[in-house]
Enzyme design. Structure first.
Site, PDB file in Angstrom:
ATOM      1  N   SER A 117       0.833  -1.200   0.000  1.00 59.58           N
ATOM      2  CA  SER A 117       0.000   0.000   0.000  1.00 59.58           C
ATOM      3  C   SER A 117       0.862   1.242   0.000  1.00 59.58           C
ATOM      4  O   SER A 117       0.342   2.347  -0.061  1.00 59.58           O
ATOM      5  CB  SER A 117      -0.958   0.005   1.189  1.00 59.58           C
ATOM      6  OG  SER A 117      -0.373  -0.558   2.317  1.00 59.58           O
ATOM      7  N   HIS A 138      -3.095  -3.582  -6.125  1.00 59.15           N
ATOM      8  CA  HIS A 138      -3.468  -3.145  -4.779  1.00 59.15           C
ATOM      9  C   HIS A 138      -4.929  -3.444  -4.487  1.00 59.15           C
ATOM     10  O   HIS A 138      -5.823  -2.846  -5.090  1.00 59.15           O
ATOM     11  CB  HIS A 138      -3.176  -1.639  -4.666  1.00 59.15           C
ATOM     12  CG  HIS A 138      -3.413  -1.072  -3.317  1.00 59.15           C
ATOM     13  ND1 HIS A 138      -3.916   0.174  -3.100  1.00 59.15           N
ATOM     14  CD2 HIS A 138      -3.215  -1.601  -2.069  1.00 59.15           C
ATOM     15  CE1 HIS A 138      -4.020   0.403  -1.801  1.00 59.15           C
ATOM     16  NE2 HIS A 138      -3.598  -0.664  -1.162  1.00 59.15           N
ATOM     17  N   GLU A 150      -6.325  -1.381  -7.677  1.00 65.80           N
ATOM     18  CA  GLU A 150      -5.491  -0.403  -8.378  1.00 65.80           C
ATOM     19  C   GLU A 150      -4.348  -1.170  -9.048  1.00 65.80           C
ATOM     20  O   GLU A 150      -3.710  -2.012  -8.410  1.00 65.80           O
ATOM     21  CB  GLU A 150      -4.890   0.604  -7.391  1.00 65.80           C
ATOM     22  CG  GLU A 150      -5.850   1.703  -6.991  1.00 65.80           C
ATOM     23  CD  GLU A 150      -5.244   2.656  -5.965  1.00 65.80           C
ATOM     24  OE1 GLU A 150      -5.187   3.854  -6.244  1.00 65.80           O
ATOM     25  OE2 GLU A 150      -4.852   2.184  -4.886  1.00 65.80           O
ATOM     26  N   ASN A 189      -4.688   5.647  -1.327  1.00 70.79           N
ATOM     27  CA  ASN A 189      -4.141   5.961  -0.010  1.00 70.79           C
ATOM     28  C   ASN A 189      -3.743   7.427   0.135  1.00 70.79           C
ATOM     29  O   ASN A 189      -3.684   7.948   1.251  1.00 70.79           O
ATOM     30  CB  ASN A 189      -2.982   5.029   0.334  1.00 70.79           C
ATOM     31  CG  ASN A 189      -3.506   3.665   0.755  1.00 70.79           C
ATOM     32  OD1 ASN A 189      -4.620   3.573   1.289  1.00 70.79           O
ATOM     33  ND2 ASN A 189      -2.748   2.619   0.507  1.00 70.79           N
TER      34      ASN A 189
HETATM   35  N1  3HC Z   1     -16.489 -12.975   3.632  1.00 69.23           N
HETATM   36  C1  3HC Z   1     -17.746 -13.067   3.174  1.00 69.23           C
HETATM   37  N2  3HC Z   1     -18.691 -12.141   3.431  1.00 69.23           N
HETATM   38  C2  3HC Z   1     -18.328 -11.074   4.194  1.00 69.23           C
HETATM   39  C3  3HC Z   1     -17.022 -10.909   4.709  1.00 69.23           C
HETATM   40  C4  3HC Z   1     -16.079 -11.931   4.394  1.00 69.23           C
HETATM   41  N3  3HC Z   1     -14.815 -11.882   4.805  1.00 69.23           N
HETATM   42  N4  3HC Z   1     -16.973  -9.749   5.419  1.00 69.23           N
HETATM   43  C5  3HC Z   1     -18.188  -9.194   5.348  1.00 69.23           C
HETATM   44  N5  3HC Z   1     -19.006  -9.991   4.612  1.00 69.23           N
HETATM   45  C6  3HC Z   1     -20.386  -9.739   4.258  1.00 69.23           C
HETATM   46  C7  3HC Z   1     -21.333  -9.951   5.423  1.00 69.23           C
HETATM   47  O1  3HC Z   1     -21.750 -11.293   5.501  1.00 69.23           O
HETATM   48  C8  3HC Z   1     -22.499  -9.033   5.058  1.00 69.23           C
HETATM   49  O2  3HC Z   1     -23.308  -9.662   4.085  1.00 69.23           O
HETATM   50  P1  3HC Z   1     -24.901  -9.444   4.059  1.00 69.23           P
HETATM   51  O3  3HC Z   1     -25.094  -7.960   3.820  1.00 69.23           O
HETATM   52  O4  3HC Z   1     -25.364 -10.288   2.913  1.00 69.23           O
HETATM   53  O5  3HC Z   1     -25.377  -9.904   5.396  1.00 69.23           O
HETATM   54  C9  3HC Z   1     -21.801  -7.855   4.360  1.00 69.23           C
HETATM   55  O6  3HC Z   1     -20.520  -8.350   3.930  1.00 69.23           O
HETATM   56  C10 3HC Z   1     -21.596  -6.682   5.285  1.00 69.23           C
HETATM   57  O7  3HC Z   1     -20.846  -7.108   6.437  1.00 69.23           O
HETATM   58  P2  3HC Z   1     -21.281  -6.878   7.939  1.00 69.23           P
HETATM   59  O8  3HC Z   1     -22.761  -6.912   8.064  1.00 69.23           O
HETATM   60  O9  3HC Z   1     -20.473  -7.821   8.762  1.00 69.23           O
HETATM   61  O10 3HC Z   1     -20.735  -5.451   8.348  1.00 69.23           O
HETATM   62  P3  3HC Z   1     -20.994  -4.027   7.753  1.00 69.23           P
HETATM   63  O11 3HC Z   1     -22.322  -3.859   7.129  1.00 69.23           O
HETATM   64  O12 3HC Z   1     -20.598  -3.125   8.840  1.00 69.23           O
HETATM   65  O13 3HC Z   1     -19.915  -3.939   6.577  1.00 69.23           O
HETATM   66  C11 3HC Z   1     -17.778  -3.548   5.700  1.00 69.23           C
HETATM   67  C12 3HC Z   1     -18.574  -4.193   6.793  1.00 69.23           C
HETATM   68  C13 3HC Z   1     -18.096  -4.209   4.354  1.00 69.23           C
HETATM   69  C14 3HC Z   1     -16.322  -3.782   6.031  1.00 69.23           C
HETATM   70  C15 3HC Z   1     -18.169  -2.016   5.637  1.00 69.23           C
HETATM   71  O14 3HC Z   1     -18.125  -1.443   6.889  1.00 69.23           O
HETATM   72  C16 3HC Z   1     -17.239  -1.224   4.724  1.00 69.23           C
HETATM   73  O15 3HC Z   1     -17.394  -1.224   3.527  1.00 69.23           O
HETATM   74  N6  3HC Z   1     -16.282  -0.472   5.320  1.00 69.23           N
HETATM   75  C17 3HC Z   1     -15.276   0.290   4.591  1.00 69.23           C
HETATM   76  C18 3HC Z   1     -14.111  -0.602   4.282  1.00 69.23           C
HETATM   77  C19 3HC Z   1     -13.012   0.104   3.563  1.00 69.23           C
HETATM   78  O16 3HC Z   1     -13.039   1.308   3.356  1.00 69.23           O
HETATM   79  N7  3HC Z   1     -11.984  -0.653   3.152  1.00 69.23           N
HETATM   80  C20 3HC Z   1     -10.814  -0.077   2.494  1.00 69.23           C
HETATM   81  C21 3HC Z   1      -9.760   0.206   3.488  1.00 69.23           C
HETATM   82  S1  3HC Z   1      -8.303   0.906   2.785  1.00 69.23           S
HETATM   83  C22 3HC Z   1      -7.422  -0.384   2.201  1.00 69.23           C
HETATM   84  O17 3HC Z   1      -7.764  -1.516   2.350  1.00 69.23           O
HETATM   85  C23 3HC Z   1      -6.161  -0.037   1.447  1.00 69.23           C
HETATM   86  C24 3HC Z   1      -4.927  -0.351   2.237  1.00 69.23           C
HETATM   87  O18 3HC Z   1      -3.810  -0.120   1.433  1.00 69.23           O
HETATM   88  C25 3HC Z   1      -4.792   0.495   3.466  1.00 69.23           C
END
Ligand code: 3HC
Length: 390
Positions: A117, A138, A150, A189
């Site tokens: 990242s 990425h 990315e 990022n």
């Molecule tokens: N496998 C399968 N399904 C999954 C899963 C996994 N590992 N994780 C979550 N899910 C599914 C859940 O089962 C749920 O499905 P449903 O809607 O059918 O019931 C759905 O995804 C949503 O999950 P949750 O209900 O557990 O939780 P939330 O509604 O709070 O969503 C989240 C969680 C998807 C993580 C949401 O909060 C989100 O999109 N957050 C932002 C994440 C983000 O910005 N990520 C990028 C970070 S930056 C990065 O990664 C770059 C690096 O370089 C730093």
């Protein structure tokens, strides 16, 4: 043709990338230094695949998908790999070791990608004798859910290798955004850190509280998580690593120590069970409770990120649509960052940038294109044109 993908590093990102590859029909090899890590990855992949199967989202049986993944502590399983993706901790020396080994063991045609990242792809490529076949790929956390990838060619990467990687991302059911050339922090990022910097500045200067900022992010901007919550989710050590790479490579800093302090206290966020918020147990995320109301102005909160995006547009690294694709598919934003800016008014964004810049924060100096838009009354939705036309 790519048939087998090897993933090196079975942690949060590595196990998820391996799962995505297996779900898309590829044979997969996962390599890590200990069976402890590998077994934990195996369990997490199984749990996730079974969850998807039970929701009826898979065409195949969970066992058939899992049977395509092999785990090993030896690089021997990379002997017949067509594509490798490295996802080990963000340490250049460690990554170089991984790439030197992959270069020795993987067949000559294999492409070697890194999910870094923050570390420059060119520096990693220099550890191999196939620099033109090394590229950045990425993914976003959690890889199974987030659609964005990315694709970052280094100064050595061939056009062919970039095209194959874009194509592979599509075959993995992802949405690729291809950068014209490599910049520290890529698109995602750079914007992510700018959001976290302004959040931090507001709290440290006493303008807002952590909860107020996060409530505005969730309830006003409609983001899936608050900004401090997201920093916890990604890992505060990762946040600080990316921040450092940006500032040591020429991006103006925003003095703010909240993230660094947490890392010094060894509170790294979800992975240790505690960061800005507390979580049920290490590695287990649950949504944090936030107040419904907050005085935080969302235009102020996104101002620095919008300035950063306009810098990337000015330097022709990406266009406005690409920035928005990154934020929608990489961070689950309900709409693009620049769409939000157009709605909130570019004059508003500009006003905050000028105000904070006047306090001595160099990073907030409005870019020339933003200044030009404001001078020409291209203020967003309300005047019919901003980053987009209405
Ligand atoms: N496998 C399968 N399904 C999954 C899963 C996994 N590992 N994780 C979550 N899910 C599914 C859940 O089962 C749920 O499905 P449903 O809607 O059918 O019931 C759905 O995804 C949503 O999950 P949750 O209900 O557990 O939780 P939330 O509604 O709070 O969503 C989240 C969680 C998807 C993580 C949401 O909060 C989100 O999109 N957050 C932002 C994440 C983000 O910005 N990520 C990028 C970070 S930056 C990065 O990664 C770059 C690096 O370089 C730093």
């Amino acid at each position: 043709m790519i048939q087998k993908i090897v993933v090196v590093g079975a942690g949060t990102m590595g196990h998820g990338i391996a799962e995505v590859a297996a779900l898309s029909g590829f044979r997969v090899g996962v390599i890590d230094v200990s069976w402890d890590f590998l077994n934990r990855a195996k369990d997490r992949i199984k749990e996730s695949v079974v969850r998807l199967y039970e929701k009826g989202q898979l065409k195949e049986k969970a066992e058939d998908i899992l049977a395509r993944i092999e785990f090993n502590t030896s690089y021997d399983i990379a002997k017949d790999a067509d594509f490798a993706i490295e996802a080990v901790p963000e340490n250049l020396e460690l990554k170089k070791k991984v790439f030197t080994t992959l270069d020795e063991i993987a067949p000559p045609h294999a492409i070697l990608a890194t999910n870094t990242s923050s570390i420059p792809i060119s520096d990693i490529a220099e550890a191999t004798k196939r620099k033109e076949k090394v590229i950045g790929m990425h993914f976003f956390n959690p890889p199974v859910i987030m659609k964005l990838v990315e694709v970052i060619p280094s100064k050595y990467t061939s056009e062919d290798v970039t095209n194959i990687t874009v194509d592979l991302a599509k075959k993995m059911n992802k949405i690729p955004v291809r950068l014209k050339y490599e910049i520290p922090g890529f698109v995602s990022n750079r914007i992510f850190i700018r959001l976290l910097q302004e959040a931090c500045r507001e709290v440290e200067s006493g303008e807002e509280t952590i909860e107020e900022v996060d409530s505005a992010a969730r309830n006003k901007l409609k983001l899936p998580m608050g900004l401090f919550e997201l920093a916890d989710y990604v890992g505060l050590d990762v946040v600080v690593d990316i921040w450092n790479v940006l500032t040591t490579r020429g991006t103006p800093d925003v003095k703010c120590s909240m993230y660094r302090n947490k890392v010094n206290e060894k509170n790294l966020g979800v992975k240790t069970g505690k960061g800005f918020y507390s979580y049920p147990s290490p590695g287990k995320y649950s949504k944090v409770q936030l107040p419904n109301e907050s005085k935080t102005d969302p235009a102020k909160l996104i101002s620095l990120a919008v300035n950063e995006a306009s810098w990337m547009i000015e330097n022709q690294i990406v266009n406005a649509k690409d920035v928005d694709t990154v934020m929608i598919y990489g961070f689950n934003f309900p709409k693009g960052l620049l769409e939000m800016a157009d709605e909130l008014g570019l004059d508003n964004i500009y006003k905050y940038l000028k105000e904070i810049y006047a306090k001595g924060y160099e990073a907030y100096k409005p870019t020339s294109i933003l200044e030009k838009m404001v001078n020409e009354r291209k203020l967003g939705k309300k005047t019919g044109e901003g980053f987009y036309k209405y």
